[in-house]
Structure formats: C-alpha cells, structure tokens
Design an enzyme around this catalytic site. Structure first.
Site, PDB file in Angstrom:
ATOM      1  N   ARG A 138      -8.656  -0.410   4.774  1.00  0.00           N
ATOM      2  CA  ARG A 138      -7.760   0.581   4.180  1.00  0.00           C
ATOM      3  C   ARG A 138      -6.424  -0.047   3.816  1.00  0.00           C
ATOM      4  NH1 ARG A 138      -6.293   4.784   7.932  1.00  0.00           N
ATOM      5  NH2 ARG A 138      -4.888   5.071   6.208  1.00  0.00           N
TER       6      ARG A 138
ATOM      7  N   CYS B  65      -5.130  13.677  13.001  1.00  0.00           N
ATOM      8  CA  CYS B  65      -4.987  12.257  12.686  1.00  0.00           C
ATOM      9  C   CYS B  65      -4.925  11.526  14.007  1.00  0.00           C
ATOM     10  CB  CYS B  65      -3.705  12.059  11.905  1.00  0.00           C
ATOM     11  SG  CYS B  65      -3.340  10.347  11.596  1.00  0.00           S
TER      12      CYS B  65
ATOM     13  N   ARG C 263       1.326  14.801  13.268  1.00  0.00           N
ATOM     14  CA  ARG C 263       1.755  14.577  11.884  1.00  0.00           C
ATOM     15  C   ARG C 263       1.735  15.842  11.026  1.00  0.00           C
ATOM     16  NH1 ARG C 263      -0.487   8.748   9.963  1.00  0.00           N
ATOM     17  NH2 ARG C 263       1.426   8.696   8.805  1.00  0.00           N
TER      18      ARG C 263
ATOM     19  N   LYS D  33       0.828  -1.200   0.000  1.00  0.00           N
ATOM     20  CA  LYS D  33       0.000   0.000   0.000  1.00  0.00           C
ATOM     21  C   LYS D  33       0.870   1.262   0.000  1.00  0.00           C
ATOM     22  CE  LYS D  33      -1.771   1.748   3.973  1.00  0.00           C
ATOM     23  NZ  LYS D  33      -1.526   3.193   4.129  1.00  0.00           N
ATOM     24  N   ASN D  34       1.886   1.273   0.853  1.00  0.00           N
ATOM     25  CA  ASN D  34       2.685   2.491   0.997  1.00  0.00           C
ATOM     26  C   ASN D  34       3.610   2.768  -0.180  1.00  0.00           C
ATOM     27  OD1 ASN D  34       1.434   3.006   3.367  1.00  0.00           O
ATOM     28  ND2 ASN D  34       3.205   2.653   4.695  1.00  0.00           N
TER      29      ASN D  34
ATOM     30  N   ASP E 283       4.973   0.678  11.862  1.00  0.00           N
ATOM     31  CA  ASP E 283       3.744   0.068  11.349  1.00  0.00           C
ATOM     32  C   ASP E 283       3.575  -1.392  11.778  1.00  0.00           C
ATOM     33  OD1 ASP E 283       3.043   2.429  10.165  1.00  0.00           O
ATOM     34  OD2 ASP E 283       3.521   1.827   8.119  1.00  0.00           O
TER      35      ASP E 283
END
Ligand code: UD1
Length: 429
Positions: A408, A126, A131, A22-23, A316
C-alpha cells in the site's frame, strides 16, 4: 498471500531512489475532481493505494490515464496520471470502496464543492484507533453544507454552493485540513482555516490548487487563507518526494550500518526525524542529489521521542524508530500522541527478541545486543515496515506475513533494499 523472507545481518550500501509521496499523491488525485479540465500529476508512486483510488475515482466517472514510461526514464521514475473529471456521473462513494481506503472519504469535499451534493460512506473501523471524521464534517458545515448521517453514509448538500467561513480546528488533522482546503477553493468568498495542519503534503496540494487557478495563501503555517474562485482549471503538478519512505530507509541504514544515498530525498521535509537519527548515531549529509545516511562502527544510541504534527516527529515513522531503538545501547522512550493503539508492531518486534514495555501511550524500549529472526505478521502499513527494519538486523531468517500492507505504501521495497545488499525476497502465495 505474498510473504517476504529476510536473512538479516548485511549492511546496506548503495543508492535508494525515493518515490513520490503517497500522502500527497492521494489528495492530489482527489483534487482532480475540483476541475472539469485535465489535471496531470507527475512522479506518482506505483502503489496499491494509488491503484485503489484510481478505481474509486473511476466509480465517479473520472477518466484516469496512466502514461507509459518514456525511453530514457529509469525504472524508478514515477508514473504520470492524467485525471479528467469533465463529467462526474455519480456523487456517491459506496462503503465497499471507502472502507478499503480511509483517504477516499476526502472525495466528499470536491464532490460537494463542484456538484452541490455528496453521499460518502463513513470510513469505518481502522487498525490504528477510531479515526473519526467529525472535524471534516464540522468544516463542511461551517462552509454552509447541510450534513446528515444516515445508514452509515454522510449525506452532504449545498444546493446554493458553499460560502467562505472561519474554520478553527480543535486539533491538528491532516485529512480535515485537506477537506477544508479543497471545499474552500470553490466556495464563495474568503475562508480562514485556523490550527491547520502544516504537513508538506498540505503545501503540495495547496500549490497544486494554486496552479489550477486557486487562491490559497499561508500553506505550511497554521493559518491558511483561501479565496474561493468560481472554477478551477487544468494544470500539471509533480508530487513531492515521500518523507516517510525517506525516513524509513534512513532508519534501515542506521539499523544495519552502511552508507546509502537516498536520491531525490529532501531534508527539509523531515528535519525532526533526521535530528533523532543523528542523535541515535547516524551521520547524515545533504547534497544536491538527496540525503546520504551512514553509520559505520559506532553503535546505536538510545533516544526519547514524542510524535507530533509536522514539524514534529511524524507518527508515520514511530514504528520504524522503535525497530531501530530495539538495538540501542540503553533505554529509549517513544510516546505516541497522534493515534491511540498505534503500537501493534510491539508484539511482533518482541518476536524478534525486542524488549519493549508499554504503558499507555509511552513505550519503553530496552536495547538488546542482538535480535533473532522469526516469523512475524504485518498489521498495518508502518508497522509492517518496522518489522522489515528489525529483520534486516536480526540474526538468521525472518518471514513477514501479510505483506499487502507494505504494498500500500512502499514501492518495490524488496528491490530497493536488495540492490543495497540486503538478503530479501518476496515469496508468492
Ligand atoms: C494522515 C495520513 C497518515 C498520518 C496522519 C497523521 C494520509 C493519507 N494519511 O491521516 O498517514 O498518520 O495524517 O499525520 O495523508 N481526528 C479526529 N477527527 C477528525 C479527524 C481526525 O478526531 O475528524 C483525529 C484522529 O483520530 C487523530 C488525529 O486527529 O487522532 C490526526 O489525524 P489526521 O491528521 O486527520 O490523520 P489522517 O488525515 O487520517
């Protein structure tokens, strides 16, 4: 809103295919704006964030075609996106869209580099800390952009184009490195990015820019050199495998016991996490097909880990590791250095019976013999999957609420896990 029901206790055995990252997919899609020719991206994961970014790019006038599956493709083959940014009709990224997904702020770089202007909403709050975007803006300023903040929007202008410069980041930032890299690729002259993020997803984007005719060197190290070109052309690029998805399933197997092949996974993308897993008692072997993770018999050993930028232990995977250590034979310590407030999962893991004590940025986890199923609430992407890992090992039934967070970032999570023997199902509504 969908929920996920899990009855814990089953070991995991079988094969889990690893999707595209995804990233990497998100910044690669955004890099499509750098050229007026077609960028074809293969192995793009089917995720809510990808669809959301498709909508956002559509708002700028970008055509994105999703190619259907071909005969013989397996169910998990990633999708192919054809991104056609020949005409950019709008250089504004509105609040309603950017606030839904932070990474969409990154459109500022290609819009500015190609069109000489961009108006992009500040991403806003967030769940995991403040962030900010100051590093992004400083990088663009260094490249000669005029930046103004007005009514929640960043107005960036470079009517005469961007100019190569030396950019030194005060702290490693993945997003700001993407911004600097994309903007510099169309700037006039040479840019040196120092203290650049070394994450594999940065390398993937840099490689794609090079396939588009860019001149980027040093990706994967702390110093990236970019020689700007007047225009970039179309290319075809395949998204690298998701190291966070890989690490997540590896932790799930370490948690439940069993033997699973993570097909398509690449060990070199997560050495630090694999070392931690080995220390915790998992057996990991690397083959041509991917990674095999096993834990049979032996219990989980406690670990001490600090999150760091790549190649360190990734933030993560912090929540997932914490879930694993809740059942270790002893006390583990996990320190989060990347994001403040990234401990939302602690309270929810406690509902499953975990014993975790928080002190500033360090969590001390006292392993317990058993977890017990409970209703829990997903709060953000990585936190929610840590609850899945906890629930897979808990006695009895857990119900995870607000699973849209999972969608997501994890493709067909419940299918992948139930194919390996987990009792997991999605309940609609
Ligand atoms: C990316 C990843 C996210 C991951 C994170 C860290 C994507 C889509 N998201 O997020 O999954 O958790 O990297 O590996 O790739 N910071 C500033 N000013 C800035 C930018 C960042 O102070 O202008 C700070 C942040 O608050 C944070 C740290 O720098 O403390 C690192 O953040 P960053 O690497 O930028 O995270 P993202 O790129 O948003």
């Amino acid at each position: 809103m969908d929920r996920i029901r899990i009855v814990g206790g089953n070991p995991l055995n079988g094969t889990i295919p690893i999707s595209g990252a995804k990233n990497a997919a998100l910044p690669l899609m955004i890099a499509g704006l750098l050229t007026d020719e077609k960028l074809v991206l293969e192995n793009v994961p089917r995720l809510a964030d990808v669809s959301q970014l498709q909508r956002i790019l559509g708002n700028h006038g970008i055509d994105i075609t999703v190619n259907g599956k071909r005969r013989g493709d397996d169910a998990y083959a990633g999708q192919t996106l054809e991104i056609d940014a020949r005409v950019i009709v709008d250089t504004t990224a509105p609040y309603e869209l950017v606030s839904k997904m932070r990474a969409s702020f990154w459109v500022i770089a290609p819009l500015l580099a190609r069109m000489g202007e961009a108006k992009v909403s500040l991403p806003g709050g967030c769940a995991i800390g403040t962030r900010p975007v100051d590093f992004h803006l400083d990088a663009l300023r260094a490249l000669g952009a005029e930046i103004e903040i007005d009514a929640g929007y960043v107005l960036a202008r470079a009517p005469k184009g961007l100019k190569g410069a030396r950019i030194v980041f005060p702290k490693v930032s993945v997003g700001a490195t993407h911004t600097a890299l994309m903007a510099a690729s169309l700037a006039d002259g040479e840019t040196i990015i120092e203290n650049a993020a070394r994450e594999p997803e940065i390398v993937d984007v840099a490689d794609c820019i090079n396939a588009m005719g860019g001149r980027v060197e040093g990706q994967g190290t702390s110093t990236i050199r970019v020689v700007g070109v007047p225009r970039l052309k179309g290319a075809r690029h395949s998204v690298l495998p998701d190291r966070i998805e890989t690490g997540t399933y590896a932790m799930a197997v370490a948690m439940t016991g069993g033997d699973v092949l993570l097909s398509g996974a690449r060990a070199d993308l997560l050495e630090s996490a694999l070392d931690t897993l080995r220390e915790a008692g998992a057996e990991i072997t690397v083959s041509n097909e991917g990674l095999r993770v096993k834990r049979n018999g032996a219990g989980i050993s406690p670990v001490t880990v600090t999150t760091e930028p790549f190649p360190g232990f990734p933030t993560d995977l912090q929540a997932q590791l914490m879930a694993l250590t809740t059942r270790a034979r002893g006390t583990s310590r996990i320190t989060e250095t990347i994001f403040e407030n990234r401990f939302m999962h602690v309270q929810e893991l406690a509902r499953l019976g975990a014993r975790i004590h928080l002190d500033g940025e360090t969590a001390t986890i006292e392993g317990v013999e058993r977890l017990k199923g409970a209703p829990v609430m997903a709060t953000d992407l990585r936190a929610s999957v840590s609850l899945v890992i906890g629930a897979l090992a808990a006695e009895g039934e857990s119900m995870i609420h607000r699973v849209y967070h999972l969608d997501r970032g994890f493709e067909r999570l419940e299918e992948k896990l139930s194919a390996c023997g987990a009792e997991i199902e999605r309940l609609a509504g």
